[in-house]
Motif scaffolding. Structure first.
Motif, PDB file in Angstrom:
ATOM      1  N   SER A 132       0.827  -1.209   0.000  1.00 52.15           N
ATOM      2  CA  SER A 132       0.000   0.000   0.000  1.00 52.15           C
ATOM      3  C   SER A 132       0.861   1.259   0.000  1.00 52.15           C
ATOM      4  O   SER A 132       0.525   2.250  -0.652  1.00 52.15           O
ATOM      5  CB  SER A 132      -0.929  -0.003   1.216  1.00 52.15           C
ATOM      6  OG  SER A 132      -1.854  -1.070   1.158  1.00 52.15           O
ATOM      7  N   ALA A 136       1.863   1.899  -3.420  1.00 55.35           N
ATOM      8  CA  ALA A 136       0.745   2.307  -4.274  1.00 55.35           C
ATOM      9  C   ALA A 136       0.375   3.767  -4.067  1.00 55.35           C
ATOM     10  O   ALA A 136      -0.050   4.445  -5.018  1.00 55.35           O
ATOM     11  CB  ALA A 136      -0.465   1.413  -3.991  1.00 55.35           C
ATOM     12  N   PHE A 137       0.535   4.285  -2.841  1.00 56.45           N
ATOM     13  CA  PHE A 137       0.078   5.644  -2.543  1.00 56.45           C
ATOM     14  C   PHE A 137       1.224   6.625  -2.292  1.00 56.45           C
ATOM     15  O   PHE A 137       1.019   7.706  -1.737  1.00 56.45           O
ATOM     16  CB  PHE A 137      -0.876   5.623  -1.345  1.00 56.45           C
ATOM     17  CG  PHE A 137      -2.139   4.850  -1.623  1.00 56.45           C
ATOM     18  CD1 PHE A 137      -3.073   5.321  -2.539  1.00 56.45           C
ATOM     19  CD2 PHE A 137      -2.379   3.641  -0.998  1.00 56.45           C
ATOM     20  CE1 PHE A 137      -4.226   4.608  -2.805  1.00 56.45           C
ATOM     21  CE2 PHE A 137      -3.527   2.925  -1.262  1.00 56.45           C
ATOM     22  CZ  PHE A 137      -4.467   3.409  -2.174  1.00 56.45           C
ATOM     23  N   LEU A 152      -3.661   5.551   3.999  1.00 55.72           N
ATOM     24  CA  LEU A 152      -2.808   6.063   2.923  1.00 55.72           C
ATOM     25  C   LEU A 152      -3.652   6.585   1.773  1.00 55.72           C
ATOM     26  O   LEU A 152      -3.308   7.604   1.141  1.00 55.72           O
ATOM     27  CB  LEU A 152      -1.869   4.953   2.441  1.00 55.72           C
ATOM     28  CG  LEU A 152      -0.688   4.639   3.366  1.00 55.72           C
ATOM     29  CD1 LEU A 152      -0.058   3.300   2.994  1.00 55.72           C
ATOM     30  CD2 LEU A 152       0.360   5.751   3.284  1.00 55.72           C
ATOM     31  N   TYR A 153      -4.755   5.932   1.491  1.00 55.84           N
ATOM     32  CA  TYR A 153      -5.654   6.418   0.433  1.00 55.84           C
ATOM     33  C   TYR A 153      -6.227   7.781   0.810  1.00 55.84           C
ATOM     34  O   TYR A 153      -6.298   8.689  -0.025  1.00 55.84           O
ATOM     35  CB  TYR A 153      -6.786   5.414   0.208  1.00 55.84           C
ATOM     36  CG  TYR A 153      -7.841   5.897  -0.753  1.00 55.84           C
ATOM     37  CD1 TYR A 153      -7.603   5.902  -2.133  1.00 55.84           C
ATOM     38  CD2 TYR A 153      -9.070   6.369  -0.285  1.00 55.84           C
ATOM     39  CE1 TYR A 153      -8.574   6.361  -3.017  1.00 55.84           C
ATOM     40  CE2 TYR A 153     -10.039   6.834  -1.163  1.00 55.84           C
ATOM     41  CZ  TYR A 153      -9.782   6.828  -2.520  1.00 55.84           C
ATOM     42  OH  TYR A 153     -10.736   7.290  -3.399  1.00 55.84           O
ATOM     43  N   GLU A 154      -6.628   7.939   2.066  1.00 56.86           N
ATOM     44  CA  GLU A 154      -7.187   9.223   2.518  1.00 56.86           C
ATOM     45  C   GLU A 154      -6.137  10.333   2.410  1.00 56.86           C
ATOM     46  O   GLU A 154      -6.444  11.447   1.965  1.00 56.86           O
ATOM     47  CB  GLU A 154      -7.690   9.100   3.954  1.00 56.86           C
ATOM     48  CG  GLU A 154      -8.250  10.380   4.540  1.00 56.86           C
ATOM     49  CD  GLU A 154      -9.460  10.897   3.772  1.00 56.86           C
ATOM     50  OE1 GLU A 154      -9.607  12.132   3.672  1.00 56.86           O
ATOM     51  OE2 GLU A 154     -10.255  10.067   3.281  1.00 56.86           O
ATOM     52  N   ALA A 156      -3.613  10.394   0.339  1.00 52.96           N
ATOM     53  CA  ALA A 156      -3.422  10.651  -1.087  1.00 52.96           C
ATOM     54  C   ALA A 156      -4.551  11.514  -1.644  1.00 52.96           C
ATOM     55  O   ALA A 156      -4.310  12.424  -2.465  1.00 52.96           O
ATOM     56  CB  ALA A 156      -3.345   9.333  -1.848  1.00 52.96           C
ATOM     57  N   GLN A 157      -5.785  11.280  -1.193  1.00 54.48           N
ATOM     58  CA  GLN A 157      -6.916  12.081  -1.651  1.00 54.48           C
ATOM     59  C   GLN A 157      -6.793  13.531  -1.205  1.00 54.48           C
ATOM     60  O   GLN A 157      -7.018  14.462  -1.986  1.00 54.48           O
ATOM     61  CB  GLN A 157      -8.231  11.483  -1.129  1.00 54.48           C
ATOM     62  CG  GLN A 157      -8.621  10.164  -1.762  1.00 54.48           C
ATOM     63  CD  GLN A 157      -8.953  10.323  -3.232  1.00 54.48           C
ATOM     64  OE1 GLN A 157      -8.128  10.080  -4.119  1.00 54.48           O
ATOM     65  NE2 GLN A 157     -10.159  10.781  -3.517  1.00 54.48           N
TER      66      GLN A 157
END
Length: 332
Positions: A197, A200-201, A318-320, A322-323
């Motif tokens: 992850s 990815a981010f 990590l997605y948050e 990145a957003q």
């Protein structure tokens, strides 16, 4: 009278030559043998000994060829780390496809060469990885009886990064530092998922404690799907002290905890330098790490779900991040 008889045959005649009766211990000494039979690997003229020597030479050549660079495989790491084995046809194919550093590929004699085995042979040839053909008994021995399906690859010990160097590299990257720290996570598959992850981010690296924590074992390599070649993993002697050092360097420490004051999306400044800290699924963050965090944030979940494992929680966090960074970049 007995013994005085003069008749023929009454007196035992001694033959000429060796008068010794019995073997005198010669037979007993002959039955003692020469001790236990040496192992096949210890007999210089046995093919098992020659095979073992070839493996050692192949391992040394592989280490020399793979030394240095950003890939984290090498002879470094914690004292006592040893090469590990990834076994089974699908895992071995995935390992070779993903670019995981491999010391040797071992294939059993007379193995059924299906499409996966043929791909293993092709990938080993393309990457210059030493390929050894061994007996099934030998493969059973070196893999400790695992279900290997006739194939196995040896992964070298992981070369861990230094936490201070990891921080400096993140600062020098030209982007806001983004690191992930794991507190008390002992499952190497969780560590591998976090590394995947992180790659990815766009995270700069992962930090784990030196003790009571998962390391970059074969299981972690496999779960990371090769991402560990690109994302460094550092080992901290004292995780809490390392987090405080990062804090002094200007990074915001955000702990993921079910008892957090607010949702992760509500945490301010995630578009700046950040360290995300995930704990174990059972115990969560330790008391000292929790006290060090600037924010304790929770991931919104339905009430029926008590917690997420570290790999899933870190991926969502990590997605948050990145957003939020993408929105901040668009606003500029």
């Amino acid at each position: 009278m007995a013994g005085n008889s003069k008749r023929r045959g009454a007196i035992r005649q001694r033959s000429s030559g060796n008068p010794t009766a019995g073997s005198g211990g010669r037979v007993r000494r002959g039955l003692e043998g020469k001790g236990p039979t040496p192992r096949a690997e210890d007999r210089p003229y046995h093919k098992a000994h020659k095979r073992m020597q070839a493996q050692k030479r192949a391992g040394a050549t592989s280490d020399t060829r793979r030394g240095g660079g950003s890939g984290r495989a090498g002879t470094g790491g914690r004292a006592g780390d040893k090469p590990e084995w990834i076994v089974g046809r699908n895992p071995v194919v995935e390992t070779l496809r993903s670019g995981v550093p491999v010391k040797t590929v071992q294939i059993a004699e007379r193995v059924d060469r299906d499409d996966r085995v043929r791909e293993i042979l092709r990938l080993a040839a393309e990457t210059g990885t030493p390929l050894l053909e061994v007996t099934r008994l030998e493969l059973d021995r070196i893999t400790s009886g695992a279900v290997h399906q006739g194939v196995a690859v040896q992964v070298p010990p992981y070369d861990y990064a230094d936490p201070d160097e990891l921080l400096q590299d993140a600062i020098d990257s030209g982007h806001p530092a983004l690191l992930v720290a794991l507190d008390g996570v002992t499952d190497p598959r969780n560590l591998g998922a976090v590394v995947r992850s992180a790659a990815a981010f766009g995270a700069h690296g992962v930090v784990v404690p030196e003790r009571r924590s998962a390391g970059m074992t074969a299981a972690a390599w496999k779960t990371s799907a090769g991402a560990a070649v690109r994302v460094p993993v550092a080992r901290a002697v004292n995780l809490n002290r390392t987090l405080k050092a990062y804090q002094k360097a200007g990074l915001r420490i955000v702990g993921l905890a079910a008892e957090g004051e607010g949702d992760l999306a509500e945490v301010a400044d995630l578009d700046g330098p950040v360290v995300l800290v995930a704990g174990s699924e059972g115990k969560g963050l330790s008391r000292l790490v929790r006290e060090t965090c600037d924010d304790l944030a929770r991931i919104p979940m339905h009430s029926g779900t008590e917690s997420l494992n570290a790999g899933v929680a870190a991926g969502i966090a990590l997605y948050e991040v990145a957003q939020q960074r993408a929105r901040a970049a668009t606003a500029e």
